[in-house]
Design a protein around this motif. Sequence first.
Motif, short mmCIF file in Angstrom:
data_model
loop_
_atom_site.label_atom_id
_atom_site.label_comp_id
_atom_site.label_asym_id
_atom_site.label_seq_id
_atom_site.Cartn_x
_atom_site.Cartn_y
_atom_site.Cartn_z
N LEU B 27 0.83 -1.21 0.00
CA LEU B 27 0.00 0.00 0.00
C LEU B 27 0.86 1.25 0.00
N ASN B 28 1.94 1.21 0.80
CA ASN B 28 2.83 2.36 0.86
C ASN B 28 3.39 2.67 -0.51
N GLU B 29 3.77 1.61 -1.21
CA GLU B 29 4.33 1.80 -2.54
C GLU B 29 3.29 2.42 -3.48
N GLU B 30 2.09 1.88 -3.43
CA GLU B 30 1.03 2.40 -4.28
C GLU B 30 0.76 3.87 -3.97
N VAL B 31 0.76 4.19 -2.68
CA VAL B 31 0.51 5.58 -2.30
C VAL B 31 1.60 6.49 -2.87
N SER B 32 2.85 6.03 -2.81
CA SER B 32 3.92 6.90 -3.29
C SER B 32 3.86 7.05 -4.81
N ILE B 33 3.46 5.99 -5.50
CA ILE B 33 3.32 6.10 -6.97
C ILE B 33 2.20 7.09 -7.31
N LEU B 34 1.08 6.94 -6.62
CA LEU B 34 -0.05 7.82 -6.88
C LEU B 34 0.30 9.27 -6.57
N THR B 35 1.05 9.47 -5.46
CA THR B 35 1.42 10.83 -5.09
C THR B 35 2.29 11.46 -6.16
N SER B 36 3.23 10.67 -6.69
CA SER B 36 4.12 11.25 -7.70
C SER B 36 3.37 11.52 -9.00
N SER B 37 2.41 10.65 -9.36
CA SER B 37 1.68 10.95 -10.60
C SER B 37 0.79 12.17 -10.40
N MET B 38 0.28 12.32 -9.19
CA MET B 38 -0.51 13.50 -8.86
C MET B 38 0.34 14.75 -9.07
N GLN B 39 1.59 14.68 -8.59
CA GLN B 39 2.50 15.81 -8.72
C GLN B 39 2.71 16.16 -10.19
N SER B 40 2.99 15.14 -11.02
CA SER B 40 3.26 15.45 -12.42
C SER B 40 2.00 15.95 -13.13
N GLU B 120 -8.72 14.41 -10.15
CA GLU B 120 -9.79 14.03 -9.23
C GLU B 120 -9.80 12.52 -9.01
N GLU B 121 -9.62 11.82 -10.11
CA GLU B 121 -9.62 10.35 -10.04
C GLU B 121 -8.50 9.86 -9.12
N VAL B 122 -7.30 10.39 -9.36
CA VAL B 122 -6.14 9.98 -8.57
C VAL B 122 -6.36 10.33 -7.10
N GLN B 123 -6.93 11.51 -6.88
CA GLN B 123 -7.20 11.95 -5.51
C GLN B 123 -8.10 10.95 -4.79
N LYS B 124 -9.14 10.54 -5.49
CA LYS B 124 -10.09 9.61 -4.90
C LYS B 124 -9.40 8.28 -4.56
N ASN B 125 -8.62 7.84 -5.53
CA ASN B 125 -7.88 6.60 -5.36
C ASN B 125 -6.95 6.68 -4.15
N LEU B 126 -6.28 7.82 -4.05
CA LEU B 126 -5.30 8.04 -2.99
C LEU B 126 -5.98 7.98 -1.62
N GLN B 127 -7.13 8.63 -1.54
CA GLN B 127 -7.86 8.64 -0.27
C GLN B 127 -8.26 7.22 0.13
N GLU B 134 -4.83 2.71 6.83
CA GLU B 134 -5.16 2.96 8.23
C GLU B 134 -5.78 1.73 8.87
N ASN B 135 -6.72 1.13 8.14
CA ASN B 135 -7.37 -0.09 8.64
C ASN B 135 -6.35 -1.18 8.90
N VAL B 136 -5.41 -1.32 7.96
CA VAL B 136 -4.38 -2.37 8.11
C VAL B 136 -3.54 -2.10 9.35
N VAL B 137 -3.14 -0.83 9.51
CA VAL B 137 -2.29 -0.49 10.65
C VAL B 137 -3.01 -0.77 11.96
N SER B 138 -4.28 -0.39 12.04
CA SER B 138 -5.00 -0.60 13.30
C SER B 138 -5.20 -2.09 13.56
N MET B 139 -5.41 -2.85 12.45
CA MET B 139 -5.55 -4.30 12.61
C MET B 139 -4.25 -4.91 13.11
N MET B 140 -3.14 -4.37 12.61
CA MET B 140 -1.84 -4.88 13.06
C MET B 140 -1.66 -4.63 14.54
N GLN B 141 -2.06 -3.44 14.98
CA GLN B 141 -1.93 -3.12 16.40
C GLN B 141 -2.78 -4.04 17.26
#
Lengths: 135, 155
Positions: B27-40, B120-127, B134-141
């Motif tokens: 997920l982290n990787e996907e988020v960083s890819i999406l963030t960078s495409s958002m930037q470009s 807008e699409e990327v934004q939605k995806n990112l959210q 967040e769900n994964v992290v809380s489940m891990m805890q």
Amino acid sequence: MSNKAAVQALQAKEKVMQDEIERFKKLQKELQKFTASRMQLDTQVNENKTVKEELDRLEEGAVLYKLVGPVLVKQELSEAKLTVEKRLTYITKESERYADMIKETQRTIEQGTEKLGRLQQDYQQALMKVSSAGR
Amino acid sequence: MASEKTTKSLKLSQLSLQQLDRFKAQLNEEVSILTSSMQSLKTVQLKLKESKESLDSVNDKSEGKPILVPLTSSMYVPGKLKDTSKVLVDVGTGFYIEKNVPGAQDYFQRRIDFITRNIEEVQKNLQEKHMIRENVVSMMQTKLQAQMQAMRVAK
């Protein structure tokens, strides 16, 4: 089985395992390369699609130029459309070819993972046998 | 929507800690890819906006006006605007189309709209990805705590 023979067998197993790991790493590198190429091709497909859209909107007799090196060369609309069309089919085919290669590599990697797991288990068992025999 | 959510969290609770960790990394990787495409995408959007705005200064009034044409980044030669009715637009892959000013403005507006939709699409995806993470992290805890509890009981 004498201890020496067991050690030798263990070393042989280790060698097989190392080779498999090497192969595995090579495959993963290849997969990365293919994926990167595919992404680049997809970008090109998208770019060409937008250009095609733009060309399709133009009316006959529109003036357009093609960049050749640093020079802008005047081009006929029909010619430009043909160029983009040809490019699009070629790149799309390339992209599909890479997609197939990626799938194939992923499958090989999956099989490799299974095989590696078996080899590791085998090696661990042999190792335990040797170390318990050495005591 | 609600039912979808429950099936998702159900699935999460069935995963092991290791699996969750791997999922989180992905997920982290996907988020960083999406963030960078958002930037470009945003960079492109800005460029298009600038191009469109610069067309505002290309009109009948500016015909014949003296301009400085850059030959290099540090050298300019004087020139005169001869034709303000037509502009050349780079549409990608080396093609340049001659358009009149309204046509060019229309082109840029269409491109801007297209990019905005993409953003807008990327934004939605990112959210969405952020939420799942967040769900994964809380489940891990939760799982970690359960594990620690079990260890304490075992002692």
